[in-house]
Design a protein around this motif. Sequence first.
Motif, PDB file in Angstrom:
ATOM      1  N   TYR A  40      34.134 -20.729  18.927  1.00  0.00           N
ATOM      2  CA  TYR A  40      34.321 -20.063  17.563  1.00  0.00           C
ATOM      3  C   TYR A  40      34.927 -20.817  16.457  1.00  0.00           C
ATOM      4  CZ  TYR A  40      33.525 -15.495  19.576  1.00  0.00           C
ATOM      5  OH  TYR A  40      32.799 -14.366  20.310  1.00  0.00           O
ATOM      6  N   GLN A  47      37.248 -15.621  11.937  1.00  0.00           N
ATOM      7  CA  GLN A  47      36.551 -16.154  13.138  1.00  0.00           C
ATOM      8  C   GLN A  47      35.135 -15.743  13.270  1.00  0.00           C
ATOM      9  OE1 GLN A  47      39.520 -14.588  13.369  1.00  0.00           O
ATOM     10  NE2 GLN A  47      40.512 -16.597  13.182  1.00  0.00           N
ATOM     11  N   LYS A  48      34.224 -16.924  13.245  1.00  0.00           N
ATOM     12  CA  LYS A  48      32.861 -16.582  13.501  1.00  0.00           C
ATOM     13  C   LYS A  48      32.248 -17.265  14.784  1.00  0.00           C
ATOM     14  CE  LYS A  48      32.023 -15.812   8.824  1.00  0.00           C
ATOM     15  NZ  LYS A  48      31.071 -15.480   7.882  1.00  0.00           N
ATOM     16  N   LYS A  49      31.603 -16.680  15.488  1.00  0.00           N
ATOM     17  CA  LYS A  49      30.925 -17.420  16.661  1.00  0.00           C
ATOM     18  C   LYS A  49      30.097 -18.616  16.267  1.00  0.00           C
ATOM     19  CE  LYS A  49      29.469 -15.052  20.529  1.00  0.00           C
ATOM     20  NZ  LYS A  49      28.487 -14.401  21.336  1.00  0.00           N
TER      21      LYS A  49
END
Length: 92
Positions: A40, A47-49
Motif C-alpha cells: 500500500y 492508504q491505497k493498494k
Amino acid sequence: MSTVQNNFDVDYIYQLNVKESRDMFFYIKIIKQGTFLEIYKSINNKQKKFLSVYLLFAPISTGWIEDNIFLQSETELYIFDIELIKLIKLPS
C-alpha cells in the motif's frame, strides 16, 4: 509480528511493515487461494493498494531494505524490487 484471524476469506494477515518514510507499508496475507504480498502507498493521508503479488511461499521474515522488500522463506532469501515489480532470489 502480529496475527489476525477472522471468519472471512482471510485466514491470516501478518508481518505488517511500515517504511521508515511512512509513505508505504506492506503485509503478508494468507488465504485459501494462497499467499500474497499486499503493498500500500499513502497518498494525501489515504492508504491505497499499490500492488498485490502472489507468492509461492509463506515468508518467515520480512522487512524493508531501502525502497525494496526483503522476504525470507524456509530455505531462500528474496528481494521484491518495487520499481521493477519483480521478486528476485538472492544467491546463497
